[in-house]
Design a protein around this motif. Structure first.
Motif, mmCIF file in Angstrom:
data_model
loop_
_atom_site.group_PDB
_atom_site.id
_atom_site.type_symbol
_atom_site.label_atom_id
_atom_site.label_comp_id
_atom_site.label_asym_id
_atom_site.label_seq_id
_atom_site.Cartn_x
_atom_site.Cartn_y
_atom_site.Cartn_z
ATOM 1 N N GLN A 6 0.851 -1.192 0.000
ATOM 2 C CA GLN A 6 0.000 0.000 0.000
ATOM 3 C C GLN A 6 0.886 1.241 0.000
ATOM 4 O OE1 GLN A 6 -2.363 -0.562 3.512
ATOM 5 N NE2 GLN A 6 -3.656 -2.101 2.537
ATOM 6 N N VAL A 7 0.470 2.260 -0.747
ATOM 7 C CA VAL A 7 1.273 3.477 -0.920
ATOM 8 C C VAL A 7 0.395 4.697 -0.668
ATOM 9 C CG1 VAL A 7 2.648 4.826 -2.560
ATOM 10 C CG2 VAL A 7 2.677 2.330 -2.685
ATOM 11 N N PRO A 18 5.667 8.126 -11.507
ATOM 12 C CA PRO A 18 5.145 6.771 -11.298
ATOM 13 C C PRO A 18 5.467 6.234 -9.904
ATOM 14 C CG PRO A 18 7.110 6.706 -12.668
ATOM 15 C CD PRO A 18 6.773 8.161 -12.460
ATOM 16 N N LEU A 19 4.604 5.352 -9.441
ATOM 17 C CA LEU A 19 4.905 4.569 -8.248
ATOM 18 C C LEU A 19 6.036 3.607 -8.611
ATOM 19 C CD1 LEU A 19 1.302 3.703 -7.022
ATOM 20 C CD2 LEU A 19 2.838 5.482 -6.169
ATOM 21 N N PRO A 20 6.663 2.944 -7.627
ATOM 22 C CA PRO A 20 7.665 1.931 -7.987
ATOM 23 C C PRO A 20 7.079 0.984 -9.034
ATOM 24 C CG PRO A 20 7.677 2.296 -5.627
ATOM 25 C CD PRO A 20 6.495 3.075 -6.181
ATOM 26 N N ILE A 59 6.810 9.130 -1.147
ATOM 27 C CA ILE A 59 5.802 8.143 -0.755
ATOM 28 C C ILE A 59 6.112 7.559 0.619
ATOM 29 C CG2 ILE A 59 5.175 7.508 -3.125
ATOM 30 C CD1 ILE A 59 6.915 4.981 -2.825
ATOM 31 N N ARG A 60 5.072 6.954 1.180
ATOM 32 C CA ARG A 60 5.160 6.104 2.366
ATOM 33 C C ARG A 60 4.512 4.786 1.979
ATOM 34 N NH1 ARG A 60 5.023 9.417 7.729
ATOM 35 N NH2 ARG A 60 5.672 11.454 6.976
ATOM 36 N N ARG A 97 6.276 3.116 8.837
ATOM 37 C CA ARG A 97 5.279 3.922 8.128
ATOM 38 C C ARG A 97 5.774 5.333 7.817
ATOM 39 N NH1 ARG A 97 3.932 -0.487 7.804
ATOM 40 N NH2 ARG A 97 1.875 -1.418 8.106
ATOM 41 N N GLY A 98 7.058 5.588 7.979
ATOM 42 C CA GLY A 98 7.596 6.916 7.708
ATOM 43 C C GLY A 98 7.884 7.120 6.232
ATOM 44 N N PRO A 99 8.440 8.282 5.892
ATOM 45 C CA PRO A 99 8.767 8.579 4.495
ATOM 46 C C PRO A 99 9.790 7.581 3.951
ATOM 47 C CG PRO A 99 8.978 10.537 5.867
ATOM 48 C CD PRO A 99 8.768 9.379 6.797
ATOM 49 N N LEU A 100 9.591 7.187 2.701
ATOM 50 C CA LEU A 100 10.535 6.283 2.042
ATOM 51 C C LEU A 100 11.615 7.131 1.390
ATOM 52 C CD1 LEU A 100 11.300 3.395 1.192
ATOM 53 C CD2 LEU A 100 9.887 3.721 -0.829
#
Length: 155
Positions: A6-7, A18-20, A59-60, A97-100
């Motif tokens: 989940q993002v 884009p997302l990963p 993202i997270r 759950r922090g910043p990636l």
């Protein structure tokens, strides 16, 4: 079973990026983009030789229990420019759950600029087993024994 990661976007993130994503059907790793804050997007961020920094992704993530996200270098950046990870592979735990962010280091001889939207790393989702640890009186014997670094030879 395909795990679902989940993002959510950071408030400031560019949602047009884009997302990963996997670049080919056989890719093990999904490429991750640098998603720079608005004030850095025009000029990017420059890594000088031997400099380290955490590059934001915007993202997270929530990784399913029993899995981890491994952050790995992209081979082209590493071989062409010396851009790699100082902690490769980096591990994102399922309860984080922090910043990636992606920790990068420039091992090359020249400064390298990371532009907004550049693919800077790849992530691999892998199963995790948690072991138990116990003190014992002795360890079993093996042919290798206590031979460590380089003890098995070079060829």
């Amino acid at each position: 079973m395909t795990p679902l990661v989940q993002v959510i976007w950071e408030d400031w993130a560019d949602r047009a990026l884009p997302l990963p994503a996997y670049q080919t059907a056989g890719s093990a790793g999904a490429d991750i983009c640098a998603n720079l804050p608005p004030e850095l997007r025009a000029g990017g961020i420059t890594l000088t030789p031997m400099e380290r920094m955490v590059v934001p992704t915007g993202i997270r993530v929530a990784i399913p229990a029993g899995f981890e996200m491994q952050i790995r270098p992209r081979s082209g950046l590493a071989t062409r420019h010396g851009i790699t990870l100082p902690n490769t592979p980096g591990t994102i735990d399922s309860d984080y759950r922090g910043p990636l962010g992606v920790a990068l280091v420039n091992l090359g001889p020249a400064a390298y600029t990371i532009h907004h939207g550049d693919r800077v790393a790849q992530c691999v989702i892998a199963p995790v087993l948690q072991a138990s640890y116990r003190v014992v009186d002795a360890l079993d014997e093996t042919d290798r024994g206590s031979g460590g670094f380089g003890s098995t030879g070079f060829r």
